[in-house]
Design a protein around this motif. Structure first.
Motif, PDB file in Angstrom:
ATOM      1  N   ILE A 100       0.856  -1.383   0.138  1.00 27.19           N
ATOM      2  CA  ILE A 100      -0.114  -0.113   0.161  1.00 27.19           C
ATOM      3  C   ILE A 100       0.949   1.202   0.080  1.00 27.19           C
ATOM      4  N   LYS A 101       0.643   2.059  -0.912  1.00 26.01           N
ATOM      5  CA  LYS A 101       1.635   3.215  -1.062  1.00 26.01           C
ATOM      6  C   LYS A 101       0.950   4.441  -0.440  1.00 26.01           C
ATOM      7  N   GLY A 102      -0.220   4.674  -0.051  1.00 26.74           N
ATOM      8  CA  GLY A 102      -1.047   5.892   0.298  1.00 26.74           C
ATOM      9  C   GLY A 102      -2.392   5.500   0.908  1.00 26.74           C
ATOM     10  N   LEU A 103      -2.798   6.431   1.718  1.00 28.19           N
ATOM     11  CA  LEU A 103      -4.108   6.439   2.302  1.00 28.19           C
ATOM     12  C   LEU A 103      -4.910   7.771   2.308  1.00 28.19           C
ATOM     13  N   ASN A 104      -6.267   7.502   2.292  1.00 26.48           N
ATOM     14  CA  ASN A 104      -7.058   8.763   2.294  1.00 26.48           C
ATOM     15  C   ASN A 104      -7.454   8.626   4.041  1.00 26.48           C
ATOM     16  N   ILE A 105      -7.328   9.780   4.514  1.00 24.56           N
ATOM     17  CA  ILE A 105      -7.811   9.829   5.906  1.00 24.56           C
ATOM     18  C   ILE A 105      -8.744  10.711   6.153  1.00 24.56           C
ATOM     19  N   SER A 106      -9.858  10.508   6.878  1.00 23.69           N
ATOM     20  CA  SER A 106     -10.865  11.416   7.082  1.00 23.69           C
ATOM     21  C   SER A 106     -10.632  12.358   8.249  1.00 23.69           C
ATOM     22  N   LEU A 107     -10.355  13.578   8.319  1.00 30.70           N
ATOM     23  CA  LEU A 107     -10.290  14.189   9.650  1.00 30.70           C
ATOM     24  C   LEU A 107     -10.750  15.782   9.433  1.00 30.70           C
ATOM     25  N   ASP A 108     -11.922  15.892  10.273  1.00 35.10           N
ATOM     26  CA  ASP A 108     -12.695  17.277   9.888  1.00 35.10           C
ATOM     27  C   ASP A 108     -12.314  18.286  10.794  1.00 35.10           C
ATOM     28  N   THR A 109     -11.373  17.849  11.758  1.00 29.37           N
ATOM     29  CA  THR A 109     -10.882  19.184  12.789  1.00 29.37           C
ATOM     30  C   THR A 109      -9.559  18.686  13.446  1.00 29.37           C
ATOM     31  N   LEU A 110      -8.631  19.558  13.806  1.00 25.27           N
ATOM     32  CA  LEU A 110      -7.465  19.568  14.329  1.00 25.27           C
ATOM     33  C   LEU A 110      -7.522  20.017  15.867  1.00 25.27           C
ATOM     34  N   ASP A 111      -8.844  19.829  16.284  1.00 28.34           N
ATOM     35  CA  ASP A 111      -9.112  20.280  17.668  1.00 28.34           C
ATOM     36  C   ASP A 111      -9.603  19.059  18.367  1.00 28.34           C
ATOM     37  N   ARG A 112      -8.948  18.593  19.540  1.00 22.53           N
ATOM     38  CA  ARG A 112      -9.336  17.240  20.156  1.00 22.53           C
ATOM     39  C   ARG A 112     -10.827  17.521  20.570  1.00 22.53           C
ATOM     40  N   ALA A 113     -11.026  18.486  21.193  1.00 21.31           N
ATOM     41  CA  ALA A 113     -12.501  18.968  21.704  1.00 21.31           C
ATOM     42  C   ALA A 113     -13.788  18.688  20.680  1.00 21.31           C
ATOM     43  N   LYS A 114     -13.389  19.425  19.494  1.00 28.79           N
ATOM     44  CA  LYS A 114     -14.002  19.250  18.470  1.00 28.79           C
ATOM     45  C   LYS A 114     -14.211  18.039  17.715  1.00 28.79           C
ATOM     46  N   PHE A 115     -13.132  17.387  17.852  1.00 29.16           N
ATOM     47  CA  PHE A 115     -12.971  16.214  16.994  1.00 29.16           C
ATOM     48  C   PHE A 115     -14.307  15.193  17.770  1.00 29.16           C
ATOM     49  N   GLN A 116     -14.297  15.331  19.079  1.00 29.99           N
ATOM     50  CA  GLN A 116     -15.187  14.536  19.995  1.00 29.99           C
ATOM     51  C   GLN A 116     -16.582  15.111  19.570  1.00 29.99           C
ATOM     52  N   ARG A 117     -16.826  16.322  19.530  1.00 25.18           N
ATOM     53  CA  ARG A 117     -18.210  16.650  19.219  1.00 25.18           C
ATOM     54  C   ARG A 117     -18.797  16.378  17.742  1.00 25.18           C
ATOM     55  N   ILE A 118     -17.711  16.343  16.826  1.00 28.81           N
ATOM     56  CA  ILE A 118     -18.165  15.952  15.348  1.00 28.81           C
ATOM     57  C   ILE A 118     -18.581  14.333  15.375  1.00 28.81           C
ATOM     58  N   THR A 119     -17.480  13.460  15.763  1.00 27.92           N
ATOM     59  CA  THR A 119     -17.604  12.251  15.731  1.00 27.92           C
ATOM     60  C   THR A 119     -18.054  11.464  16.795  1.00 27.92           C
ATOM     61  N   GLY A 120     -18.258  11.974  17.846  1.00 24.17           N
ATOM     62  CA  GLY A 120     -18.867  11.271  18.963  1.00 24.17           C
ATOM     63  C   GLY A 120     -17.836  10.419  19.748  1.00 24.17           C
ATOM     64  N   ARG A 121     -16.623  10.391  19.323  1.00 21.21           N
ATOM     65  CA  ARG A 121     -15.422   9.603  20.082  1.00 21.21           C
ATOM     66  C   ARG A 121     -14.452  10.518  20.227  1.00 21.21           C
ATOM     67  N   ASP A 122     -13.646  10.135  21.374  1.00 20.13           N
ATOM     68  CA  ASP A 122     -12.503  10.977  21.747  1.00 20.13           C
ATOM     69  C   ASP A 122     -11.252  10.319  21.119  1.00 20.13           C
ATOM     70  N   PHE A 123     -11.194   9.977  19.835  1.00 27.80           N
ATOM     71  CA  PHE A 123      -9.977   9.278  19.232  1.00 27.80           C
ATOM     72  C   PHE A 123      -8.905  10.244  18.431  1.00 27.80           C
ATOM     73  N   PHE A 124      -9.057  11.706  18.870  1.00 25.81           N
ATOM     74  CA  PHE A 124      -8.229  12.419  17.896  1.00 25.81           C
ATOM     75  C   PHE A 124      -6.785  11.901  18.058  1.00 25.81           C
ATOM     76  N   LEU A 125      -6.175  11.929  19.115  1.00 25.85           N
ATOM     77  CA  LEU A 125      -4.855  11.714  19.487  1.00 25.85           C
ATOM     78  C   LEU A 125      -4.163  10.418  18.805  1.00 25.85           C
ATOM     79  N   PRO A 126      -4.893   9.173  18.860  1.00 20.88           N
ATOM     80  CA  PRO A 126      -4.553   8.173  17.808  1.00 20.88           C
ATOM     81  C   PRO A 126      -4.707   8.260  16.237  1.00 20.88           C
ATOM     82  N   VAL A 127      -5.541   9.229  15.875  1.00 26.13           N
ATOM     83  CA  VAL A 127      -5.626   9.565  14.496  1.00 26.13           C
ATOM     84  C   VAL A 127      -4.449  10.489  14.240  1.00 26.13           C
TER      85      VAL A 127
END
Length: 347
Positions: free
Chosen positions: A129-156
């Motif tokens: 595999i040479k590349g990946l498309n990664i879905s990420l709608d914010t660079l803010d951890r708290a907002k990531f949780q609001r958008i996705t419903g999960r606190d997974f920003f740091l692993p991403v």
């Protein structure tokens, strides 16, 4: 009955090109291998009334391999695996390996939310595999949780950094939404300026029967580019003989990466669309915005209908592939343009 695995390899002499009624050459397949996802993104799905496909209704890996084998005889040169979240599915890495063993010439792509990538990146590199498309709608951890419903920003974020360390090409897909992440444009630009990756802003689309989409939430590509040029100097990418799909890409002058915009709402790209989509339950969709589907799973599980029948169905469906912007125009921009949510279609 599932077709036998021995039928996966196909002689290249059988290959033919698919062209639709509008003269578009079809050479790209998006295959969704699951409708399961470990996020609950506000623009895609919520926990309320959520129903998953029963396992026996999802395509098996052998059936997916058969579909890819047939697609390869129709001049499909690029396959993207998506979901839901593909890494949720058991033995997914082994499945990837089987695809590339059978079709080493295939341009194999993956779309993921990167929450489950930890520990798998060396294996992806080894598989090819040479590349990946990664879905990420914010660079803010708290907002990531609001958008996705999960606190997974740091692993991403950690997974993105590790992918870059291993030399994988990364495209970050950002659903652009006014009032939600339009205050983060400069932060995303700085990320692309400092790292060798692409950040692509996708206009918010009215997909899914219970979508929260509203016209006033569409942050258009024109607005994004105008605002971006107040932050950095951009240079349009014109790669001779290469396609960036629906994205218009721009180099950041003096930077390491690029930014791009995908504008299905404000400036359609239907004239260049070259893709087909297959849902996790084996339904072929020729346009993201159309609910017209062709049932392939019964053919795959039939003891009487063979590969040639499957080819004919795909060719016929591709021939009458519609123009998505005409469907959008008929819908009137007031609500959902198709019933299924994005995770059930494969994006």
């Amino acid at each position: 009955m599932t077709q036998p695995l021995e039928r996966v390899r196909v002689p290249s002499a059988q290959s033919e090109t698919m062209t639709d009624q509008h003269g578009r050459s079809i050479n790209y397949l998006r295959l969704s291998i699951t409708d399961r996802c470990n996020l609950r993104c506000l623009y895609c799905r919520s926990c309320e009334g959520l129903k998953m496909l029963p396992h026996d209704q999802m395509l098996s890996y052998e059936e997916c391999l058969e579909l890819i084998a047939v697609a390869s005889t129709l001049n499909i040169s690029k396959v993207r695996l998506t979901g839901g979240e593909p890494f949720i599915r058991k033995n997914f890495l082994h499945f990837l390996e089987r695809i590339l063993d059978a079709h080493p010439q295939l341009d194999m792509r993956l779309t993921t939310n990167a929450t489950l990538l930890g520990g798998k990146i060396p294996a992806l590199k080894k598989i090819g595999i040479k590349g990946l498309n990664i879905s990420l709608d914010t660079l803010d951890r708290a907002k990531f949780q609001r958008i996705t419903g999960r606190d997974f920003f740091l692993p991403v974020r950690g997974a993105i950094d590790q992918c870059l360390d291993y030399g994988l090409r990364i495209k970050i897909n950002v659903v652009a939404m006014k009032g939600i992440n339009d205050d983060e444009l400069a932060a995303f630009i700085r990320l692309a300026e400092n790292q060798p990756l692409d950040v692509r802003f996708i206009e918010f689309m009215p997909v899914g029967e219970k979508t929260v989409w509203r016209p006033d939430q569409v942050w258009t590509s024109r607005e994004i580019l105008q605002q971006a040029q107040e932050v950095v100097q951009l240079k349009p990418v014109t790669e001779s003989g290469k396609r960036n799909g629906p994205a218009r890409m721009f180099e950041i002058v003096g930077g390491k990466g690029r930014i791009g915009v995908i504008s299905p709402m404000s400036s359609h790209f239907c004239g260049q669309c070259n893709r087909l989509r297959i849902t996790p339950d084996g339904r072929l969709r020729t346009c993201l915005f159309s609910d017209k589907e062709y049932r392939l799973r019964p053919i795959l599980r039939s003891s009487k209908l063979g590969r040639e029948h499957l080819r004919r169905v795909i060719i016929r469906a591709g021939k009458i592939k519609p123009m998505g912007h005409e469907i959008l125009a008929a819908q009137g921009r007031q609500g959902s343009v198709c019933r299924k949510i994005m995770s059930a279609i494969g994006g």
